[in-house]
Design a protein around this motif. Structure first.
Motif, PDB file in Angstrom:
ATOM      1  N   SER A  33       4.961   1.407  -4.947  1.00  0.00           N
ATOM      2  CA  SER A  33       6.404   1.259  -4.801  1.00  0.00           C
ATOM      3  C   SER A  33       7.143   1.959  -5.939  1.00  0.00           C
ATOM      4  O   SER A  33       6.691   1.955  -7.082  1.00  0.00           O
ATOM      5  N   ASP A  34       8.296   2.555  -5.614  1.00  0.00           N
ATOM      6  CA  ASP A  34       9.165   3.115  -6.644  1.00  0.00           C
ATOM      7  C   ASP A  34      10.283   2.127  -6.965  1.00  0.00           C
ATOM      8  O   ASP A  34      10.775   1.429  -6.074  1.00  0.00           O
ATOM      9  N   VAL A  39       1.127  -2.829  -1.487  1.00  0.00           N
ATOM     10  CA  VAL A  39       2.555  -2.560  -1.358  1.00  0.00           C
ATOM     11  C   VAL A  39       2.790  -1.054  -1.440  1.00  0.00           C
ATOM     12  O   VAL A  39       2.742  -0.471  -2.525  1.00  0.00           O
ATOM     13  N   TYR A  40       3.010  -0.426  -0.289  1.00  0.00           N
ATOM     14  CA  TYR A  40       3.325   1.005  -0.257  1.00  0.00           C
ATOM     15  C   TYR A  40       4.832   1.245  -0.207  1.00  0.00           C
ATOM     16  O   TYR A  40       5.322   2.260  -0.675  1.00  0.00           O
ATOM     17  N   PRO A  83      -1.162   2.789  -8.767  1.00  0.00           N
ATOM     18  CA  PRO A  83      -1.820   1.491  -8.957  1.00  0.00           C
ATOM     19  C   PRO A  83      -3.113   1.616  -9.760  1.00  0.00           C
ATOM     20  O   PRO A  83      -3.498   2.718 -10.145  1.00  0.00           O
ATOM     21  N   GLY A  84      -3.777   0.475  -9.960  1.00  0.00           N
ATOM     22  CA  GLY A  84      -5.038   0.467 -10.686  1.00  0.00           C
ATOM     23  C   GLY A  84      -5.030  -0.590 -11.773  1.00  0.00           C
ATOM     24  O   GLY A  84      -4.099  -1.389 -11.900  1.00  0.00           O
ATOM     25  N   THR A 133       8.506  -4.007  -6.390  1.00  0.00           N
ATOM     26  CA  THR A 133       7.618  -4.821  -5.556  1.00  0.00           C
ATOM     27  C   THR A 133       6.179  -4.589  -5.990  1.00  0.00           C
ATOM     28  O   THR A 133       5.742  -3.452  -6.153  1.00  0.00           O
ATOM     29  N   TYR A 134       5.463  -5.698  -6.190  1.00  0.00           N
ATOM     30  CA  TYR A 134       4.079  -5.693  -6.653  1.00  0.00           C
ATOM     31  C   TYR A 134       3.233  -6.583  -5.742  1.00  0.00           C
ATOM     32  O   TYR A 134       3.775  -7.393  -4.980  1.00  0.00           O
ATOM     33  N   PRO A 135       1.906  -6.490  -5.833  1.00  0.00           N
ATOM     34  CA  PRO A 135       1.062  -7.462  -5.144  1.00  0.00           C
ATOM     35  C   PRO A 135       1.460  -8.889  -5.538  1.00  0.00           C
ATOM     36  O   PRO A 135       1.534  -9.221  -6.725  1.00  0.00           O
TER      37      PRO A 135
END
Length: 424
Positions: free
Chosen positions: A225-226, A267-268, A185-186, A241-243
């Motif tokens: 997420s992968d 989202v982990y 992320p970032g 899956t994203y925020p």
């Protein structure tokens, strides 16, 4: 000529997707973080149920430093990403599957400071292999591809820096002629499709709205997420899956096929798919939902099957079996939900002799048995069933962050101290 090349690439991808849908094609390999089907499921059923630090241990090998990644297995080789933090090394290590002897190591040195959390050392991404090459994502150091003997084939060190207060850990996914990677992320969050032979970018999707979590505002958002690749009716969909949303892309072109609102800011979990339904779960007390795949455009009002605004904190990913969704939460509570309604069927705390029951690993399903390992070093085997049944608690007494890998009736478990091979 262009049309022919596109059709040939499509045929390669189709063959790979058939392999993902039929795990027997991979034999006894565990080629990616979540196994041959990339969803934590193995077709092997004759696996160990009981073990300890001495019982049913084929071998164990000491590791040079702590690490959060999961091993992957192909043929007679086991691959593991490994940092050596004091030296700035980011390594891929290959072990002999039968003996645990180290065969080779390759990697790079990256001594620039990279933002992360104390609980998330570098090289948290698991490698991926297709039996000809092994791909490792070393965060800001880049993506590296090696042959099965450790020779570097290509690298991508031009992707930029990973920058988030909790670090990175997304793993590459190999399918057909390409590698899919969630670079995030970032602030820079990009879904890449690379040519697996050359490392060339085939397409990329830039996801807006990233943040590092730093500063007074502390915008805590991001996706670890992968992507998950599946055939839905007459087309292939690459789930992400994203925020804020779950979505799907055309794996050939990167075109967005559909999107569904309802995810919260962290989202982990990686998505899971079964019976035409995609499970998307947020983290840190966020939301959970199921979306019917195969839609077009914004499908929030038409394809969102159920949505829960707040569920238990989750870092590890779940599995589906016979219409039920199972997950082990961060707090060490195993949950079983009805896939089609979201209703809780049961939830039970899993606690062994370890110092903590906290869990970050993902479930593995073998037949009607579920395998999990927690940070206290306790490994649980319990039934994938509408009625909870704990079959065994096995303690290794060492901190475990990664998930269990399965190959040829063996379990491979990476702790902070050792790589364990468990077998009857």
């Amino acid at each position: 000529m262009k049309r022919f090349k596109h059709l040939w690439t499509a045929c390669l991808l189709t063959a790979a997707l058939c392999s993902i849908a039929s795990p027997q094609v991979f034999g006894a390999n565990w080629p990616m973080w979540r196994g041959p089907t990339n969803d934590g499921t193995t077709e092997e059923t004759d696996l160990p149920v009981k073990w300890s630090t001495t019982e049913n241990v084929k071998w164990k090998v000491s590791l040079p430093d702590r690490g959060n990644s999961t091993p992957v297995v192909w043929g007679d080789k086991v691959f593991l990403t490994q940092p050596i933090e004091r030296e700035g090394k980011r390594l891929l290590i290959c072990f002999d599957k039968k003996t645990g002897n180290k065969l080779w190591e390759s990697g790079t040195t990256y001594k620039e400071a990279e933002l992360t959390h104390p609980t998330n050392p570098y090289c948290s991404a698991s490698p991926a292999t297709d039996g000809e090459r092994v791909v490792a994502f070393f965060g800001s150091a880049g993506v590296f591809c090696y042959d099965m003997q450790g020779k570097e084939l290509w690298k991508r060190t031009d992707l930029g820096r990973q920058h988030h207060i909790w670090g990175n850990g997304t793993s590459p996914v190999i399918a057909g002629d390409r590698i899919f990677l969630n670079f995030g992320p970032g602030e820079k969050t990009v879904l890449y499709a690379f040519d697996k032979k050359t490392g060339k970018t085939l397409w990329e999707h830039n996801e807006p709205g990233g943040a590092s979590g730093e500063g007074a505002g502390k915008k805590w958002l991001g996706s670890w997420s992968d992507p998950l690749l599946r055939k839905v009716d007459n087309r292939y969909e690459l789930f992400m899956t994203y925020p804020g949303r779950a979505c799907a892309f055309d794996p050939m072109s990167g075109k967005e096929l559909w999107t569904c609102d309802g995810m919260t800011q962290l989202v982990y979990n990686s998505p899971v798919y079964a019976d035409g339904l995609m499970v998307a779960v947020s983290s840190y007390g966020g939301s959970g939902m199921v979306v019917k795949a195969g839609g077009d455009g914004n499908v929030t009002s038409t394809h969102r099957v159920w949505h829960l605004p707040k569920v238990q904190q989750r870092i590890g990913s779940g599995v589906v079996h016979e219409g039920l969704y199972y997950i082990l939460t961060d707090g060490g509570i195993a949950e079983c939900r009805d896939l089609k309604t979201g209703e809780m069927v049961w939830n039970e705390r899993l606690k062994g002799p370890g110092l903590t029951g906290q869990n970050w690993s993902s479930l593995v399903r073998s037949g009607d048995k579920l395998y999990a390992a927690n940070q206290g070093g306790d490994c649980f085997v319990f039934k994938a069933s509408p009625k909870f049944e704990l079959l065994e608690t096995n303690s290794l007494g060492e901190k475990i962050i990664g998930s269990i890998a399965v190959s040829d009736g063996l379990l491979f478990i990476r702790s902070y101290q050792n790589l364990w091979c468990i077998g009857k």
